[in-house]
Design a protein around this motif. Sequence first.
Motif, mmCIF file in Angstrom:
data_model
loop_
_atom_site.group_PDB
_atom_site.id
_atom_site.type_symbol
_atom_site.label_atom_id
_atom_site.label_comp_id
_atom_site.label_asym_id
_atom_site.label_seq_id
_atom_site.Cartn_x
_atom_site.Cartn_y
_atom_site.Cartn_z
ATOM 1 N N THR A 11 51.071 54.697 63.773
ATOM 2 C CA THR A 11 52.233 55.454 63.216
ATOM 3 C C THR A 11 53.490 54.659 62.998
ATOM 4 O O THR A 11 53.673 53.787 63.754
ATOM 5 N N ALA A 12 54.332 55.183 61.925
ATOM 6 C CA ALA A 12 55.769 54.570 61.938
ATOM 7 C C ALA A 12 56.524 54.559 63.217
ATOM 8 O O ALA A 12 57.091 53.632 63.637
ATOM 9 N N GLU A 13 56.498 55.475 64.157
ATOM 10 C CA GLU A 13 56.910 55.616 65.332
ATOM 11 C C GLU A 13 56.363 54.735 66.418
ATOM 12 O O GLU A 13 56.961 53.914 67.120
ATOM 13 N N GLN A 14 55.303 54.513 66.455
ATOM 14 C CA GLN A 14 54.463 53.410 67.145
ATOM 15 C C GLN A 14 55.151 51.718 66.862
ATOM 16 O O GLN A 14 55.242 51.208 67.724
ATOM 17 N N ILE A 15 55.038 51.735 65.720
ATOM 18 C CA ILE A 15 55.293 50.533 64.967
ATOM 19 C C ILE A 15 56.987 50.379 65.452
ATOM 20 O O ILE A 15 57.304 49.279 65.874
ATOM 21 N N ARG A 16 57.802 51.210 65.295
ATOM 22 C CA ARG A 16 59.044 51.203 65.588
ATOM 23 C C ARG A 16 59.344 50.699 66.924
ATOM 24 O O ARG A 16 60.093 49.743 67.328
ATOM 25 N N GLN A 17 58.705 51.619 67.848
ATOM 26 C CA GLN A 17 58.840 51.162 69.399
ATOM 27 C C GLN A 17 58.505 49.977 69.662
ATOM 28 O O GLN A 17 59.063 48.972 70.357
ATOM 29 N N GLY A 23 61.715 42.611 69.514
ATOM 30 C CA GLY A 23 63.147 42.107 69.159
ATOM 31 C C GLY A 23 63.931 41.672 70.308
ATOM 32 O O GLY A 23 64.556 40.903 70.657
ATOM 33 N N VAL A 24 63.526 42.620 71.328
ATOM 34 C CA VAL A 24 64.436 42.214 72.754
ATOM 35 C C VAL A 24 63.660 41.185 73.414
ATOM 36 O O VAL A 24 64.533 40.519 74.050
ATOM 37 N N ALA A 25 62.576 40.920 73.379
ATOM 38 C CA ALA A 25 61.785 39.753 73.912
ATOM 39 C C ALA A 25 62.371 38.330 73.325
ATOM 40 O O ALA A 25 62.719 37.283 73.861
ATOM 41 N N LEU A 51 62.507 43.637 62.181
ATOM 42 C CA LEU A 51 62.605 42.913 63.413
ATOM 43 C C LEU A 51 63.990 42.282 63.484
ATOM 44 O O LEU A 51 64.291 42.320 64.639
ATOM 45 N N ALA A 52 64.122 41.587 62.503
ATOM 46 C CA ALA A 52 65.592 41.277 62.366
ATOM 47 C C ALA A 52 66.853 41.800 63.033
ATOM 48 O O ALA A 52 67.504 41.662 63.552
ATOM 49 N N ARG A 53 66.639 43.166 62.634
ATOM 50 C CA ARG A 53 67.661 44.209 63.179
ATOM 51 C C ARG A 53 67.386 44.598 64.622
ATOM 52 O O ARG A 53 68.403 45.198 65.124
ATOM 53 N N GLN A 54 66.335 44.114 65.224
ATOM 54 C CA GLN A 54 66.118 44.488 66.570
ATOM 55 C C GLN A 54 66.483 43.294 67.374
ATOM 56 O O GLN A 54 66.320 43.301 68.800
ATOM 57 N N ILE A 55 66.689 42.094 66.927
ATOM 58 C CA ILE A 55 67.130 40.850 67.911
ATOM 59 C C ILE A 55 68.717 40.977 67.667
ATOM 60 O O ILE A 55 69.409 40.467 66.699
ATOM 61 N N ASP A 56 69.111 41.146 69.205
ATOM 62 C CA ASP A 56 70.606 40.895 69.112
ATOM 63 C C ASP A 56 71.036 39.571 69.444
ATOM 64 O O ASP A 56 70.885 39.078 70.601
#
Length: 191
Positions: A11-17, A23-25, A51-56
């Motif tokens: 699901t979109a939610e599973q993918i998002r998580q 991204g954090v890793a 992914l790019a938006r989850q990499i701080d």
Amino acid sequence: MTDDAIGLLLTAEQIRQRVVELGVAIAKDYAGREPVLVGVLKGSLVFMADLARQIDGPLSVDFMSITSYGDGSHSGVVRILKDLDEPITGRDVILVEDIIDTGLTLTYLINTLRARGPATLEICGLLNRDARRIIEVPVKYKGFDIPDRFVIGYGLDHEGRFRNLSHILGVSDMDALRDPDVVDTVLASLP
Ligand code: IMP
Ligand code: MG
């Protein structure tokens, strides 16, 4: 045609998580550096954007487009349709793929990019399907292992379609994809 000729796999939610976790890793591993994410068009389109938006942290993106030579047989010979815009010599490169299947495309890309002398080169693949692997590839950041089924959605296509689905669907009967009634029913049933 059975109900699960085309079925919800992720699901979109599973993918998002999972994309958040990836991204954090990556942000942690590349702290103090400025990696370049190299997306393989077109399948990595949606994954790359999320992914790019989850990499701080600072990063850049670049894209390559490739096609398999000839008849689609698994020769592992790939032609570059669009090369990177920027040199990657001395850069920390993360190759972003939608799915690792036979491993042939990725092996070709790794060899091509390595020859350009990046400082580091790692792979980030959203999906991994071991069932058809021909050449093992070292995937440092992996989203999900999936069963031996064709998948569509979240960037992945069948004959150019379905890339815009938010979920990932598994297809066990390829004929179902060409039946508009079946496709309509499946799409209407998605959460
Ligand atoms: P490989 O060289 O066999 O690993 O091929 C990987 C490429 O084939 C991916 O980047 C996808 O573009 C495409 N691909 C492989 N399996 C699927 C699938 O199940 N659905 C959609 N595209 C796929
Ligand atoms: Mg493709």
